[in-house]
Design a protein around this motif. Sequence first.
Motif, mmCIF file in Angstrom:
data_model
loop_
_atom_site.group_PDB
_atom_site.id
_atom_site.type_symbol
_atom_site.label_atom_id
_atom_site.label_comp_id
_atom_site.label_asym_id
_atom_site.label_seq_id
_atom_site.Cartn_x
_atom_site.Cartn_y
_atom_site.Cartn_z
ATOM 1 N N GLY A 1 0.834 -1.205 0.000
ATOM 2 C CA GLY A 1 0.000 0.000 0.000
ATOM 3 C C GLY A 1 0.867 1.251 0.000
ATOM 4 N N SER A 2 1.975 1.189 0.742
ATOM 5 C CA SER A 2 2.885 2.338 0.741
ATOM 6 C C SER A 2 3.466 2.528 -0.656
ATOM 7 N N ALA A 3 3.858 1.425 -1.268
ATOM 8 C CA ALA A 3 4.516 1.516 -2.579
ATOM 9 C C ALA A 3 3.513 1.897 -3.677
ATOM 10 N N VAL A 4 2.351 1.248 -3.672
ATOM 11 C CA VAL A 4 1.365 1.527 -4.722
ATOM 12 C C VAL A 4 0.703 2.874 -4.437
ATOM 13 N N GLY A 5 0.815 3.778 -5.377
ATOM 14 C CA GLY A 5 0.210 5.093 -5.133
ATOM 15 C C GLY A 5 0.124 5.887 -6.413
ATOM 16 N N LEU A 6 0.124 7.209 -6.247
ATOM 17 C CA LEU A 6 0.047 8.070 -7.425
ATOM 18 C C LEU A 6 1.247 7.813 -8.337
ATOM 19 N N GLY A 7 2.333 7.357 -7.727
ATOM 20 C CA GLY A 7 3.533 7.028 -8.497
ATOM 21 C C GLY A 7 3.234 5.968 -9.553
ATOM 22 N N ASN A 8 2.374 5.016 -9.240
ATOM 23 C CA ASN A 8 2.061 3.945 -10.196
ATOM 24 C C ASN A 8 1.010 4.372 -11.204
ATOM 25 N N ILE A 9 -0.062 5.019 -10.685
ATOM 26 C CA ILE A 9 -1.223 5.205 -11.559
ATOM 27 C C ILE A 9 -1.181 6.559 -12.268
ATOM 28 N N CYS B 1 12.561 14.222 4.144
ATOM 29 C CA CYS B 1 12.137 13.895 2.781
ATOM 30 C C CYS B 1 10.663 13.476 2.734
ATOM 31 N N VAL B 2 10.244 12.572 3.630
ATOM 32 C CA VAL B 2 8.819 12.157 3.562
ATOM 33 C C VAL B 2 7.896 13.310 3.916
ATOM 34 N N THR B 3 8.350 14.177 4.827
ATOM 35 C CA THR B 3 7.487 15.311 5.188
ATOM 36 C C THR B 3 7.284 16.219 3.976
ATOM 37 N N LEU B 4 8.368 16.463 3.238
ATOM 38 C CA LEU B 4 8.241 17.324 2.055
ATOM 39 C C LEU B 4 7.431 16.626 0.964
ATOM 40 N N ILE B 5 7.674 15.311 0.785
ATOM 41 C CA ILE B 5 6.894 14.602 -0.247
ATOM 42 C C ILE B 5 5.410 14.641 0.128
ATOM 43 N N LEU B 6 5.129 14.364 1.405
ATOM 44 C CA LEU B 6 3.723 14.335 1.834
ATOM 45 C C LEU B 6 3.047 15.678 1.550
ATOM 46 N N PHE C 1 12.569 4.267 -7.828
ATOM 47 C CA PHE C 1 12.782 4.704 -6.448
ATOM 48 C C PHE C 1 11.505 5.262 -5.835
ATOM 49 N N PHE C 2 10.901 6.178 -6.583
ATOM 50 C CA PHE C 2 9.702 6.840 -6.062
ATOM 51 C C PHE C 2 8.582 5.829 -5.874
ATOM 52 N N SER C 3 8.415 4.990 -6.875
ATOM 53 C CA SER C 3 7.294 4.068 -6.842
ATOM 54 C C SER C 3 7.418 3.052 -5.709
ATOM 55 N N LEU C 4 8.643 2.641 -5.402
ATOM 56 C CA LEU C 4 8.807 1.640 -4.346
ATOM 57 C C LEU C 4 8.956 2.279 -2.963
ATOM 58 N N SER C 5 8.810 3.563 -2.861
ATOM 59 C CA SER C 5 8.989 4.304 -1.583
ATOM 60 C C SER C 5 10.369 4.020 -0.979
ATOM 61 N N THR D 1 -3.205 4.960 0.851
ATOM 62 C CA THR D 1 -2.318 3.978 1.488
ATOM 63 C C THR D 1 -0.869 4.479 1.489
ATOM 64 N N SER D 2 -0.529 5.371 0.557
ATOM 65 C CA SER D 2 0.831 5.925 0.548
ATOM 66 C C SER D 2 0.985 7.066 1.546
ATOM 67 N N THR D 3 -0.030 7.943 1.616
ATOM 68 C CA THR D 3 0.103 9.057 2.582
ATOM 69 C C THR D 3 0.159 8.496 4.012
ATOM 70 N N ILE D 4 -0.560 7.395 4.238
ATOM 71 C CA ILE D 4 -0.525 6.777 5.567
ATOM 72 C C ILE D 4 0.918 6.403 5.923
ATOM 73 N N SER D 5 1.630 5.805 4.956
ATOM 74 C CA SER D 5 2.986 5.328 5.278
ATOM 75 C C SER D 5 3.953 6.487 5.503
ATOM 76 N N MET D 6 3.776 7.555 4.752
ATOM 77 C CA MET D 6 4.676 8.704 4.950
ATOM 78 C C MET D 6 4.422 9.323 6.320
HETATM 79 N N1 PFF Z 1 5.482 4.994 -3.537
HETATM 80 C C1 PFF Z 1 4.464 6.019 -3.509
HETATM 81 C C2 PFF Z 1 3.822 6.096 -4.874
HETATM 82 O O1 PFF Z 1 4.214 5.369 -5.789
HETATM 83 O O2 PFF Z 1 2.906 6.892 -5.040
HETATM 84 C C3 PFF Z 1 5.004 7.349 -3.091
HETATM 85 C C4 PFF Z 1 5.865 7.327 -1.855
HETATM 86 C C5 PFF Z 1 5.376 6.804 -0.655
HETATM 87 C C6 PFF Z 1 7.140 7.834 -1.918
HETATM 88 C C7 PFF Z 1 6.166 6.771 0.472
HETATM 89 C C8 PFF Z 1 7.952 7.825 -0.802
HETATM 90 C C9 PFF Z 1 7.448 7.301 0.380
HETATM 91 F F1 PFF Z 1 8.226 7.285 1.444
#
Ligand code: PFF
Length: 462
Positions: free
Chosen positions: A27-35, A103-108, A229-233, A329-334
């Motif tokens: 859930g952390s990995a799958v996110g806007l990065g994938n879709i 980094c996660v704070t800025l990404i979030l 990198f981004f997609s796999l968090s 599911t990604s914002t939760i992990s950040m």
């Molecule tokens: N992997 C998430 C995505 O593909 O949307 C984005 C992401 C989540 C990046 C968590 C970094 C992170 F620590």
Amino acid sequence: MFNVQYSMNLDRGSFASKVGIILATAGSAVGLGNIWRFPVETGSNGGAAFIIIYLACVLILGIPMMTAEFIIGRRTHTNIASAYQQLAPGEPWFLTGYAGMLCVTLILSYYSVVAGWTLKYAVSSALTEMSTVSDTAAYFADFASSTWSPLCYSIIFLLITNLIIERGVEHGIESFSKVLMPVLLLIMGVLVFGALSMPGAKTGVEYLLKPDFSKITADVVLSALGQAFFSLSLAIGCLSTYASYFKDDVNLGQTAASVVSLDTAVAILSGFIIFPAVFSVAGVQPDAGPGLVFITLPNIFNHVFGGLPVLGYIFSLLFYLLLVLAALTSTISMHEEVTAFIYDRYQVSRKRAASVMTIVSIILSVLCCLSIGPLKDFTPFFGMGFFDFFNYLTAKFIMPISGIFLCLFVGWRLKRELVVEEITNKGTLPVPAWVCSLFIFFLRWIAPVIIALIFVNELGWG
Ligand code: PFF
């Protein structure tokens, strides 16, 4: 000098089941990065050839680096800063943990803005507003550049994230992931089926499956690595934080392989949703850039199903709902990475720790939102506003640098016996010795060099 105190909440919780672990971590990995980002990158970098390079990157770098992150978290069962501190007391490695949290704070903060857009589009689709829009570009520009609406949506998104985090690891993150991820996969299945029956399906599928190797340039390779990198968090402590809630019998390598496979499958499936749709309308190009999902697709939903608007309604609603769930599911992990640090370190309740992180994220998210709207001419960071600068700083600097330090830490600084103990669960898993040696060799010599090359090239020094 570097002797920072670390402390651990005795009752910090853990994931209850192995399925829960895989679904929450995926859930952390799958996110806007994938879709959202993956199809955009695929479209801008020539289709199938990009996908082949991407697959090579996730397999070669993704699985070992994810395992390395898991080792740090599961070994220490604490937040990322304290984990480095515990494993290398009195040494400056813990700064890598702080860099990850920054980094996660800025990404979030910018991610929640885009997540807010997906929520807006899901709501507009549900209310049938989307299907009446004739100029989708103007609709998106009006919405994203306005003051209040995008701001409210991103704040709502962060508040929903906060509510789930407050409930804890097992009853919040794990329970929600166990519901959200299967729903997400189900929606994807329906959408792939729908997209493959669209008129442009054949061209879209060919675009995804027939590589044109002349399209592979150094730039394409670098984009694929960045996307992986981004997609796999990867590399910024998020996965270590989740692994700090893993029980001792979890097979780390196998979990990394499952998460990487799920994440990659979702990315490719979104290609199978988006490109058949894109090629269904004459004149629409696959390289429409970031507007692909918010401008091109709504236009397609309205046109392709012109004769049967109810299908357009269902498709659009399901698609944006899918984006909302994936983003959540990604914002939760950040959010969890920093929340875990606050409650471990300051021994406050989970609720209080979560609200501190939520307030900080809301403030930064408001700045990102405004930098696309009313403050778009305020560009103090090398000509960039908050949104673009946070994106640039995290993707191009902090993520690669943290990635290099992660590999060096696990490859060189941790004792070989400790690494082997974690990979083999203290000798109870039949992992051959050569696999352990290869893993360590890879982290010592191969991965840092590959990442350093990306880093240098992305900065334009290569
Ligand atoms: N992997 C998430 C995505 O593909 O949307 C984005 C992401 C989540 C990046 C968590 C970094 C992170 F620590």
